[in-house]
Write an enzyme that holds these catalytic residues in place. Sequence first.
Site, PDB file in Angstrom:
ATOM      1  N   VAL A 438       0.837  -1.203   0.000  1.00 32.29           N
ATOM      2  CA  VAL A 438       0.000   0.000   0.000  1.00 32.29           C
ATOM      3  C   VAL A 438       0.871   1.251   0.000  1.00 32.29           C
ATOM      4  O   VAL A 438       1.712   1.439   0.871  1.00 32.29           O
ATOM      5  CB  VAL A 438      -0.935   0.014   1.228  1.00 32.29           C
ATOM      6  CG1 VAL A 438      -1.886   1.194   1.148  1.00 32.29           C
ATOM      7  CG2 VAL A 438      -1.710  -1.289   1.332  1.00 32.29           C
ATOM      8  N   SER A 439       0.657   2.103  -0.978  1.00 30.22           N
ATOM      9  CA  SER A 439       1.464   3.311  -1.162  1.00 30.22           C
ATOM     10  C   SER A 439       0.636   4.563  -0.900  1.00 30.22           C
ATOM     11  O   SER A 439      -0.559   4.601  -1.198  1.00 30.22           O
ATOM     12  CB  SER A 439       2.006   3.355  -2.596  1.00 30.22           C
ATOM     13  OG  SER A 439       2.595   4.613  -2.878  1.00 30.22           O
ATOM     14  N   PRO A 440       1.285   5.628  -0.376  1.00 30.99           N
ATOM     15  CA  PRO A 440       0.593   6.904  -0.214  1.00 30.99           C
ATOM     16  C   PRO A 440       0.660   7.775  -1.473  1.00 30.99           C
ATOM     17  O   PRO A 440       0.030   8.833  -1.520  1.00 30.99           O
ATOM     18  CB  PRO A 440       1.380   7.573   0.920  1.00 30.99           C
ATOM     19  CG  PRO A 440       2.780   7.103   0.702  1.00 30.99           C
ATOM     20  CD  PRO A 440       2.658   5.686   0.197  1.00 30.99           C
ATOM     21  N   ASP A 549       7.740   3.198  -5.080  1.00 31.30           N
ATOM     22  CA  ASP A 549       7.984   4.240  -4.078  1.00 31.30           C
ATOM     23  C   ASP A 549       9.473   4.563  -3.975  1.00 31.30           C
ATOM     24  O   ASP A 549       9.839   5.686  -3.623  1.00 31.30           O
ATOM     25  CB  ASP A 549       7.488   3.785  -2.701  1.00 31.30           C
ATOM     26  CG  ASP A 549       5.964   3.749  -2.614  1.00 31.30           C
ATOM     27  OD1 ASP A 549       5.306   4.456  -3.403  1.00 31.30           O
ATOM     28  OD2 ASP A 549       5.446   3.027  -1.746  1.00 31.30           O
TER      29      ASP A 549
END
Length: 919
Positions: A438-440, A549
Amino acid sequence: QTSVLLVVVMTMMDLKSTKDVSMWMILRFTAPLVVLLVLSSPLSLAAASVEADDASTRQDDDGNDNSASKNNYIVGTGIYDMTGPVSQIGFMGYAKTSQIGHGIHTRLRSRAYIVSEIDPEAIENSDNKDDDTDVGVDSDELVFDTKVVLVEDKERERPYTTERLRKSSVTASTTAPAASSNEPSQKKKNADNDNALLKAASPDNTICFVSIDAGMGSDLLTLRVVNRLKELLPVAAATAVATDGGASDDRPLCHMDNLSISGTHTHSSPGGFLQYTLYQITTAGFSSEVMDAYVEGVAQSLLRAYSNMKRGSLTMNKGKLLDANINRSPTSYLLNPQSERDEFADEGDTDKTMLQLHFSHHVAKQGSNNDGDEEVESIGLINWFAVHGTSMNASNLLVSGDNKGYASYLMEKEMNPESLPGKGSFVAAYASTNLGDVSPNTDGPKCIDTGEPCDLVTSTCNGNTNLCIASGPGKHMRESAEIIGRKQFEKSVELMEGSGSGSIDVTGPVDFRHSFVDMSGLSIDLGNGTTVKTCPAALGFAFAGGTTDGPGQFPFHQSTNTSIPFWNMVSGFLSVPSKQQVACQAPKPILLNTGEIKLPYQWDPKTVPISIFRIGNLFILNVPAEFTTMAGRRLRKAVRAVLEEYIERNDDDGTIQTPPEVTIAGLANSYTHYVTTHEEYAGQRYEAASTLYGPYTLHGYIQEFERITRDLMEGKPSTSGNPPSDLGEKQISLIPPNRLDTVGLGKKYGSVAIEPKDSYVRGKDTVFVSFRSANPRNNQRIEGTFLTVDILTDDGNWETKYVDGDWSTRYYWNDSYDYGISFAEISWEIPDHAPRGLYRICHYGTRKTLIGNVEWLIMHAPGWWILDAFGSMAVGIFIEAVRTADYFSESLSRFLRGLSFARDKDFSGCSKSFLVRPR
């Protein structure tokens, strides 16, 4: 009585006069009858009084339920600075050798929470017992090696200058001074009651949860914190006395089995605190400076939580947060069965639910003579939301809490409006959960050379991994961290206010189970007659490709299922995997056979800690890894299924009165990279290549968590393997020691090199000031600051408004000059809400001396080529040789420090004043 009743009735009926004779006569003759009936029914009156008293104890002014059934806990929260060295130490997360600390964006905090279940009889007894025993410790009793001068104090010369807390003095006291008055105050009564409760608290019915602004937990960190707590906390009073002739229990309230230290997974915190070789490669080995700061930060936050434990209650709420995360390996997620993905159609390929636990104290209302009158004081929260701490990318060289750190900062500023960062009583942790994929960076990955989308499977641009980078939603990384952090904060506020699924009271027992598991060859029963095993740790080729990321440094890419002969040869110098290992890890092509490399010591953990915490109907699974979205869902589902067996079995006696809520606390107590599903493992993207123990890693974790969950529900102890080896004595460090500081001929430490302009516009401009400075490693200024932004008050004094823990400030240590000369470059991005007025910026540092008071004779020259005070070029050359030797030789550095009359000298300086005005 009749007259009083008449007045009351007339008021209720809004009668302005008594001209209405008929109404007056009715009231005049019926009121005495009503009074007589009331007086003749004492039992009814008493019952009404009891009911009213019960209602007053069940509800506060906001209508919240405060009955004993929901507040039979004592709870405490604490926060402490754990920033550590901010220069010359590599960051943990992106594994970039170039990402070495050069200052502070925000300070790092340890946030601690302790919950103990107390027998209701102990609560009742505490209400009627005066007890002068104090098993806590007041923050005023903390003793420092040097005087602490807070920025709020009038003394402005040396704010926040502190050394390490003395271990011998920072311990929980067992006795408190006697009250000065024979009639104890309400505050004293509260303290006595709380102390009586704390004495009844048992380490068997207590959980201690800590969220740290760091990359992850560490088994060596946990061990050292547990040892430190034995020095800081007293033996739990409830277990100090031997029972049944056996040995007494010498555990403090927080111990190895009930402690969880969970990292937020910021990628902008100092590394070098894990004891395994693999994690030390990009940090040049182990850092005792980092470890010491982290141990003390965690231990002191737990001490503070312990010191303010009081009777309290917990509420829980959850709700969906959208547009705050994306899945960075969507092709891997699609490998999971369609039917399983359909179960989560409302959330998609990332978990979007935020779960929040809110902590409150219940204290007697000040000035009230009614023992049932209580005030509810909000003291903190923990929430779990899946998102990586990678808004700040690998180019960032400033220590930062990233998006979760910003969310904590906003909430703590909201709840502690008059306090500087880290100084308030309300503690807000935005903890990690199953955030593996899960990436921001919600704008997603794009080719930075063309702006086109990357190849979806390999995350490359024309075969180049380093060109495929995710970003957003902001224009730059700080703004992106702000946006994602603010979204978490705003959702958290909504949950506090009761939106989402609605707040529910947490009731029921506090319990835990803990186990050490050997993951290098764990036998797993798949339930269909098949038994499989996990493998010794290994990393695949896609591990070196990195993620969108943060791409890797070598020519690898994700979704690599075949090996490369050249890199097989290179990695073979470290360890050649056996045929059994290759078969066990398949289809992962092994790049680093970390589980079987022994030089200079272990490269990866073999034994891992797992634990489950129960607080009523909330169950927290403490995992030492990054679980992907679907892996986390499967683990939660499996544990929930076990719990539901006991719900059905024990529903009549109310063992669990509401459906269980299961959450995952990620990166806790150790670190073992990632855990994917069996299907995702086959795709061999980064997360799968980093699943250490082979394709059945998740099955192993599920089996072991089901085991300890059943033990928990049946009241049985859990079997445990041997703990991980303590490799502390074997640690190697190639981190250079602090070099000697110089400032240049005729210059002064703390003097301003670049002054601010005369005026700035708030909400638009950024102030920049540069000071002649020294290496911040000389003094970490724990619980302190390297800078202040001060405003001139009406009475002519300077008041600090911002410090280096504020989001709007940045402190960059510029050491790009020769011969030990460095500068502190301080920026202040003026907030919209900054008051209009005259400001100044001050810098505080510590310089490293060579020969005490005569150092100016030889250390102020900028280089060997400048004639020194003796007029001798030869002496200058000799001095530079000493500097060079000091840089490379820690033993020589210690010898020189031994010759010095003053090893470290503090300095400070302030800029000229400048005006901040509105737009």
